[in-house]
Write a protein that holds these residues in place. Structure first.
Motif, PDB file in Angstrom:
ATOM      1  N   ASP A   3       0.851  -1.183   0.000  1.00  0.00           N
ATOM      2  CA  ASP A   3       0.000   0.000   0.000  1.00  0.00           C
ATOM      3  C   ASP A   3       0.893   1.241   0.000  1.00  0.00           C
ATOM      4  N   GLN A   4       0.957   1.941  -1.141  1.00  0.00           N
ATOM      5  CA  GLN A   4       1.886   3.059  -1.258  1.00  0.00           C
ATOM      6  C   GLN A   4       1.545   4.197  -0.317  1.00  0.00           C
ATOM      7  N   ALA A   5       0.261   4.413  -0.032  1.00  0.00           N
ATOM      8  CA  ALA A   5      -0.127   5.476   0.909  1.00  0.00           C
ATOM      9  C   ALA A   5       0.407   5.164   2.310  1.00  0.00           C
ATOM     10  N   GLU A   6       0.307   3.913   2.697  1.00  0.00           N
ATOM     11  CA  GLU A   6       0.820   3.516   4.011  1.00  0.00           C
ATOM     12  C   GLU A   6       2.347   3.586   4.029  1.00  0.00           C
ATOM     13  N   ARG A   7       2.974   3.155   2.951  1.00  0.00           N
ATOM     14  CA  ARG A   7       4.429   3.235   2.874  1.00  0.00           C
ATOM     15  C   ARG A   7       4.886   4.695   2.965  1.00  0.00           C
ATOM     16  N   THR A   8       4.159   5.586   2.297  1.00  0.00           N
ATOM     17  CA  THR A   8       4.502   7.008   2.327  1.00  0.00           C
ATOM     18  C   THR A   8       4.494   7.542   3.753  1.00  0.00           C
ATOM     19  N   LYS A   9       3.453   7.218   4.518  1.00  0.00           N
ATOM     20  CA  LYS A   9       3.377   7.692   5.912  1.00  0.00           C
ATOM     21  C   LYS A   9       4.563   7.194   6.731  1.00  0.00           C
ATOM     22  N   LEU A  10       4.907   5.936   6.551  1.00  0.00           N
ATOM     23  CA  LEU A  10       6.005   5.351   7.319  1.00  0.00           C
ATOM     24  C   LEU A  10       7.347   5.979   6.938  1.00  0.00           C
ATOM     25  N   TYR A  11       7.565   6.202   5.651  1.00  0.00           N
ATOM     26  CA  TYR A  11       8.818   6.827   5.231  1.00  0.00           C
ATOM     27  C   TYR A  11       8.887   8.285   5.683  1.00  0.00           C
ATOM     28  N   GLU A  12       7.755   8.966   5.697  1.00  0.00           N
ATOM     29  CA  GLU A  12       7.734  10.341   6.208  1.00  0.00           C
ATOM     30  C   GLU A  12       8.143  10.370   7.680  1.00  0.00           C
ATOM     31  N   GLN A  13       7.640   9.403   8.459  1.00  0.00           N
ATOM     32  CA  GLN A  13       8.005   9.313   9.876  1.00  0.00           C
ATOM     33  C   GLN A  13       9.482   8.979  10.043  1.00  0.00           C
ATOM     34  N   ALA A  14       9.986   8.107   9.174  1.00  0.00           N
ATOM     35  CA  ALA A  14      11.401   7.740   9.242  1.00  0.00           C
ATOM     36  C   ALA A  14      12.292   8.955   8.992  1.00  0.00           C
ATOM     37  N   GLN A  15      11.861   9.848   8.093  1.00  0.00           N
ATOM     38  CA  GLN A  15      12.650  11.053   7.827  1.00  0.00           C
ATOM     39  C   GLN A  15      12.678  11.985   9.038  1.00  0.00           C
ATOM     40  N   VAL A  16      11.610  11.971   9.837  1.00  0.00           N
ATOM     41  CA  VAL A  16      11.588  12.764  11.074  1.00  0.00           C
ATOM     42  C   VAL A  16      12.641  12.237  12.050  1.00  0.00           C
ATOM     43  N   VAL A  17      12.709  10.916  12.196  1.00  0.00           N
ATOM     44  CA  VAL A  17      13.699  10.306  13.091  1.00  0.00           C
ATOM     45  C   VAL A  17      15.111  10.635  12.595  1.00  0.00           C
ATOM     46  N   PHE A  18      15.318  10.490  11.295  1.00  0.00           N
ATOM     47  CA  PHE A  18      16.626  10.792  10.706  1.00  0.00           C
ATOM     48  C   PHE A  18      17.047  12.220  11.024  1.00  0.00           C
ATOM     49  N   LYS A  19      16.135  13.163  10.813  1.00  0.00           N
ATOM     50  CA  LYS A  19      16.503  14.573  11.003  1.00  0.00           C
ATOM     51  C   LYS A  19      16.782  14.863  12.465  1.00  0.00           C
ATOM     52  N   ASP A  20      16.039  14.238  13.355  1.00  0.00           N
ATOM     53  CA  ASP A  20      16.251  14.447  14.787  1.00  0.00           C
ATOM     54  C   ASP A  20      17.606  13.912  15.237  1.00  0.00           C
ATOM     55  N   GLN A  21      18.023  12.791  14.651  1.00  0.00           N
ATOM     56  CA  GLN A  21      19.262  12.129  15.075  1.00  0.00           C
ATOM     57  C   GLN A  21      20.488  12.577  14.284  1.00  0.00           C
ATOM     58  N   ALA A  22      20.289  13.111  13.087  1.00  0.00           N
ATOM     59  CA  ALA A  22      21.342  13.744  12.282  1.00  0.00           C
ATOM     60  C   ALA A  22      22.610  12.902  12.101  1.00  0.00           C
ATOM     61  N   PRO A  23      22.488  11.677  11.588  1.00  0.00           N
ATOM     62  CA  PRO A  23      23.715  10.924  11.284  1.00  0.00           C
ATOM     63  C   PRO A  23      24.499  11.526  10.119  1.00  0.00           C
ATOM     64  N   TRP A  24      23.825  12.340   9.300  1.00  0.00           N
ATOM     65  CA  TRP A  24      24.448  13.045   8.179  1.00  0.00           C
ATOM     66  C   TRP A  24      24.203  14.546   8.327  1.00  0.00           C
ATOM     67  N   ASP A  25      25.029  15.294   7.634  1.00  0.00           N
ATOM     68  CA  ASP A  25      24.641  16.623   7.205  1.00  0.00           C
ATOM     69  C   ASP A  25      24.234  16.474   5.745  1.00  0.00           C
ATOM     70  N   THR A  26      22.943  16.582   5.467  1.00  0.00           N
ATOM     71  CA  THR A  26      22.463  16.490   4.080  1.00  0.00           C
ATOM     72  C   THR A  26      22.885  17.769   3.355  1.00  0.00           C
ATOM     73  N   ILE A  27      23.610  17.609   2.247  1.00  0.00           N
ATOM     74  CA  ILE A  27      24.213  18.788   1.597  1.00  0.00           C
ATOM     75  C   ILE A  27      23.371  19.299   0.431  1.00  0.00           C
ATOM     76  N   ALA A  28      23.140  18.448  -0.578  1.00  0.00           N
ATOM     77  CA  ALA A  28      22.555  18.969  -1.821  1.00  0.00           C
ATOM     78  C   ALA A  28      21.878  17.878  -2.633  1.00  0.00           C
ATOM     79  N   HIS A  29      20.958  18.304  -3.480  1.00  0.00           N
ATOM     80  CA  HIS A  29      20.425  17.506  -4.591  1.00  0.00           C
ATOM     81  C   HIS A  29      20.806  18.271  -5.859  1.00  0.00           C
ATOM     82  N   SER A  30      21.437  17.589  -6.794  1.00  0.00           N
ATOM     83  CA  SER A  30      21.975  18.302  -7.955  1.00  0.00           C
ATOM     84  C   SER A  30      21.124  18.113  -9.203  1.00  0.00           C
ATOM     85  N   THR A  31      21.353  19.004 -10.154  1.00  0.00           N
ATOM     86  CA  THR A  31      20.898  18.810 -11.526  1.00  0.00           C
ATOM     87  C   THR A  31      22.030  18.099 -12.265  1.00  0.00           C
TER      88      THR A  31
END
Length: 532
Positions: free
Chosen positions: A475-503
């Motif tokens: 279920d892509q809608a359910e997967r989307t919610k879970l991945y959105e939550q995972a990004q919140v955990v990632f940002k809170d814990q900051a294992p990376w400094d996310t730098i850029a998305h390029s062209t």
């Protein structure tokens, strides 16, 4: 001799070794040397461009220019209602290449599929560790040993994969480079001759081009496979002229010494676009560049320290100076063009004073660290050295001394996945299959921390539980919610400094036709033609 003359002489030497009179030759000025020609042990796009894409095929593959799946070495497949069984019906009459010392006695069949996966999963397989440096980073980083229960040969032209649990991205995963199909007959011959390492030096596949020769750090030669199941390629000879310097790649392209080059310097784009003999194609990259802290190493084991360092680095200045507008600041580990991107995430603010206070509150003073800078351009990072220098200057303003280190590209990739590695490493990723799992699991899961593809060595149970649950539902809608939550955990814990998305930009001669840019960063030369 001038540099210009040396370039011309080098190109002439390359072209003189190409096919005979009347043969069409395409020269690609590649940016670096491959680590080897067996795709499974590696994760670098440079290596895949030279191995899996010209030489090999997969059971399923992506339609050119898309993330849509189509048949490859499997003509069709069936998936059981419970999502646990995938049955692949193999394509008959597919021929393997011949090389010096090996001529295949049979066509592609189920034995080749079993071998290609068993060697990555089974420690008793003679090719599981056929050379000291071999480890199957993708297979393990994607947790395939846990996902795949068994792979069985139903008959010569049918293979059945049984999973331990449903896995939504599984079919797309099989279109990736690590899932390239090798010849078991060739592997057996090499083992009998005590030459197993040659599976990584002299590749034999079913793909559109046959490997001819490799002069390390200089030239790779291929010839068109006359028996390719989709039909012979329009060109007869394909040459990779390995050219690490982007300025030299540009000179070679403008001089007609190569017809396609990747990763131009942003500062050169206008000149390339103004050249009447060159066309420059572009598209938003499905990518991310990041700085991965070694979270196993103090003080980077503390999230507040990592966030403080992130707040000290001016990412917009990096976009302006390094990407020169051909990119955007990244706040998430997946690009904004990918479904499930969480736009509600707030990025760490650039605030050196707050960063200095956070470090002091964490008990950190007189911090000295290494920043690892890649020696090559990648689609997500035009100039890692310059990026590291800007970071170094920013960190100095909060009292952190940063030393810049680098290695040859293959060594860089190898050493950076060592959990005893010091400091923080600049790396990045271009999506392999268009699924968020390919970023979040491959780069940030606990399994990936063990395999080394998680260069932060970060293992967080909350994050892992979310991405594991997401992979188990279709279920892509359910997967989307879970991945959105995972990004919140990632940002809170900051294992990376996310730098850029390029062209991503691809300059090429106007004589070239049929080249299609891939959203996955592939450089695929099947179907490409050149006007003589």
């Amino acid at each position: 001799m001038t540099i210009r003359s040396m370039l011309l002489a080098g190109a002439a030497a390359v072209l003189m070794t190409a096919g005979g009179a009347g043969a069409k030759t395409l020269v690609y000025c590649s940016e670096a040397s491959p680590e080897g020609f067996d795709p499974a042990p590696y994760t670098s796009g440079t290596t895949f461009d030279a191995s899996s894409r010209p030489v090999y095929d997969q059971l399923v593959e992506f339609k050119k220019g898309t993330t849509e799946l189509e048949p490859g070495l499997a003509e069709s497949w069936d998936i059981s209602e419970d999502g646990l069984t995938y049955t692949f019906h193999l394509r008959p009459g597919v021929k393997f290449h011949s090389v010096d010392g090996f001529t295949p006695s049979r066509d592609f069949n189920a034995d080749d599929v079993l071998f290609s996966f068993d060697r990555q999963a089974n420690k008793d397989n003679p090719y599981y560790a056929y050379a000291p440096s071999v480890s199957y980073e993708y297979y393990n980083g994607m947790d395939m040993p846990k996902i795949v229960k068994s792979i069985e040969k139903v008959d010569d032209m049918t293979v059945k994969f049984t999973l331990n649990e449903p896995n939504a991205p599984f079919l797309s995963d099989l279109a990736m480079d690590f899932a390239s199909i090798l010849s078991k007959e060739y592997a057996d011959k090499l083992a009998a001759d005590d030459r197993k390492a040659d599976i990584n030096n002299v590749p034999v596949g079913t793909g559109p081009f046959e490997f001819v020769a490799y002069q390390k750090d200089a030239v790779i030669r291929y010839k068109a496979n006359p028996d390719y199941f989709k039909g012979k390629a329009p060109i007869d000879d394909l040459i990779f002229a390995i050219t690490p310097d982007p300025a030299v790649r540009m000179q070679k392209l403008q001089a007609g010494e190569c017809q396609i080059m990747p990763y131009p310097s942003p500062a050169d784009l206008q000149a390339l676009k103004s050249d009447e003999n060159i066309k420059v194609e572009e598209q938003p990259g499905l990518n991310v560049a990041y700085l991965a802290y070694n979270t196993k190493q103090a003080p980077f084991d503390k999230a507040e320290v990592r966030k403080a360092l992130n707040m000290a680095i001016n990412k917009q200045a990096i976009i302006d100076a390094v990407f020169q507008g051909a990119g955007q600041v990244a706040k998430n580990p997946i690009p904004p063009t990918m479904w499930s991107y969480n736009n509600d995430i707030k990025d760490d603010a650039f605030d050196p004073e707050a960063a200095k206070k956070m470090l002091a509150d964490a008990g950190v003073k007189d911090l000295e660290m290494n920043i690892w800078a890649m020696p090559v351009q990648r689609p997500y990072m035009p100039n890692a050295r310059r990026t590291a220098e800007l970071m170094q200057a920013d960190l100095a303003k909060i009292g952190v001394k940063a030393n810049i280190v680098s290695y040859e590209w293959g060594e860089y990739l190898k050493k950076s996945k060592d959990p005893t590695r010091d400091g923080a490493v600049i790396l990045g990723w271009t999506g392999d299959n268009g699924d968020p799992d390919n970023f979040l699991a491959v780069l940030l899961s606990c399994a990936a921390a063990e395999s080394g593809s998680n260069r932060a060595f970060w293992c967080n149970k909350d994050f892992d539980d979310l991405i594991t649950k997401a992979a188990k539902t279709t279920d892509q809608a359910e997967r989307t919610k879970l991945y959105e939550q995972a990004q919140v955990v990632f940002k809170d814990q900051a294992p990376w400094d996310t730098i850029a998305h390029s062209t991503v930009f691809m300059p090429m001669s106007k004589k070239v036709s049929g080249y299609v840019m891939s959203p996955l960063g592939h450089h695929d030369f099947y179907g490409v033609d050149i006007q003589e």
